[in-house]
Design an enzyme around this catalytic site. Sequence first.
Site, PDB file in Angstrom:
ATOM      1  N   GLY A  20       0.790  -1.235   0.000  1.00 36.51           N
ATOM      2  CA  GLY A  20       0.000   0.000   0.000  1.00 36.51           C
ATOM      3  C   GLY A  20       0.817   1.277   0.000  1.00 36.51           C
ATOM      4  N   SER A  21       2.049   1.238  -0.517  1.00 37.46           N
ATOM      5  CA  SER A  21       2.828   2.488  -0.499  1.00 37.46           C
ATOM      6  C   SER A  21       2.270   3.503  -1.500  1.00 37.46           C
ATOM      7  CB  SER A  21       4.315   2.218  -0.762  1.00 37.46           C
ATOM      8  OG  SER A  21       4.535   1.800  -2.080  1.00 37.46           O
ATOM      9  N   HIS A 117       1.812   0.799 -13.021  1.00 33.89           N
ATOM     10  CA  HIS A 117       2.602  -0.383 -13.371  1.00 33.89           C
ATOM     11  C   HIS A 117       4.077   0.023 -13.442  1.00 33.89           C
ATOM     12  CE1 HIS A 117       3.195  -4.377 -15.080  1.00 33.89           C
ATOM     13  NE2 HIS A 117       4.067  -3.818 -15.910  1.00 33.89           N
ATOM     14  N   GLU A 151      -8.075  -5.487 -21.314  1.00 32.35           N
ATOM     15  CA  GLU A 151      -6.809  -6.194 -21.499  1.00 32.35           C
ATOM     16  C   GLU A 151      -5.803  -5.828 -20.413  1.00 32.35           C
ATOM     17  OE1 GLU A 151      -4.664  -6.517 -25.440  1.00 32.35           O
ATOM     18  OE2 GLU A 151      -6.493  -5.440 -25.975  1.00 32.35           O
TER      19      GLU A 151
HETATM   20  C1  GRF Z   1       3.802  -1.170  -7.351  1.00 33.95           C
HETATM   21  O1  GRF Z   1       5.075  -1.394  -7.845  1.00 33.95           O
HETATM   22  C2  GRF Z   1       2.817  -0.980  -8.473  1.00 33.95           C
HETATM   23  O2  GRF Z   1       3.386  -0.365  -9.587  1.00 33.95           O
HETATM   24  C3  GRF Z   1       2.433  -2.404  -8.814  1.00 33.95           C
HETATM   25  O3  GRF Z   1       2.384  -3.067  -7.587  1.00 33.95           O
HETATM   26  C4  GRF Z   1       3.240  -2.408  -6.652  1.00 33.95           C
HETATM   27  C5  GRF Z   1       2.382  -2.055  -5.484  1.00 33.95           C
HETATM   28  O4  GRF Z   1       3.141  -1.495  -4.434  1.00 33.95           O
HETATM   29  N1  GRF Z   1       1.193  -2.451  -9.541  1.00 33.95           N
HETATM   30  P1  GRF Z   1       2.404  -0.823  -3.188  1.00 33.95           P
HETATM   31  O5  GRF Z   1       1.461  -1.880  -2.615  1.00 33.95           O
HETATM   32  O6  GRF Z   1       1.659   0.378  -3.685  1.00 33.95           O
HETATM   33  O7  GRF Z   1       3.495  -0.480  -2.244  1.00 33.95           O
END
Ligand code: GRF
Length: 216
Positions: A20-21, A117, A151
């Site tokens: 959840g960062s 992503h 997609e």
């Molecule tokens: C992040 O790297 C995001 O890009 C990907 O999953 C990770 C989630 O990290 N989709 P966090 O839970 O937000 O710390």
Amino acid sequence: MSDSTNQSASRLGVLISGRGSNLKAIIDAIADGRLDAAIALVISNKASAPGLAHARAAGIETLILSHRDFESREEYDRAMVQHLIQRGVEVVCLAGFMRLLSPVFVDAFPGRILNIHPSLLPKYPGLDPQQQALDDGATVSGATVHIVNAELDAGPIVLQREVPVFPGDSAAELAARILEVEHLLYPEALTTILRDSGSLRPSRASASVSRRRADS
Ligand code: GRF
């Protein structure tokens, strides 16, 4: 004061599965006034997700919905949609939500679901994008915020930022460097998207159109 009390701000729903960062980065951006929005609900499919603590600390409502309690992906997605709509959520942010969304969910918020992503999409979609970048010998990777469609990792790109890949990087080192950028990029992308409120808030937009029609 928590900005979740801001009545005029756009209402966000955030879906998480883990750390959840990115959720925390969005909470901080709202608190700092960098993002004019309010998080109405955080849903996690895992009760153990550490990210839930960020929401609770900020006084944001959390909901744990385990996919194991539903008979199908569609039933699960329908339940999430109902909870989000009940809270007046206009824009959904996927922030490390590790489940594929069915058309039931995607069609309920057309063009109003964002995902982040850790690669420069369309490069390296799917799992382990940092390792994919290393395996490919990339010297540059990055982060992308995009609109979610049917997609995987393929919807229209809202914002991207490059991050260098250094010789000898491990996937974890690259992931940490990209994550720093993600934390700035997600609030910026949300600001960009929310500025285009006509297309993102169809319920309010159509309400005002019907009012105008009724007045004329
Ligand atoms: C992040 O790297 C995001 O890009 C990907 O999953 C990770 C989630 O990290 N989709 P966090 O839970 O937000 O710390």
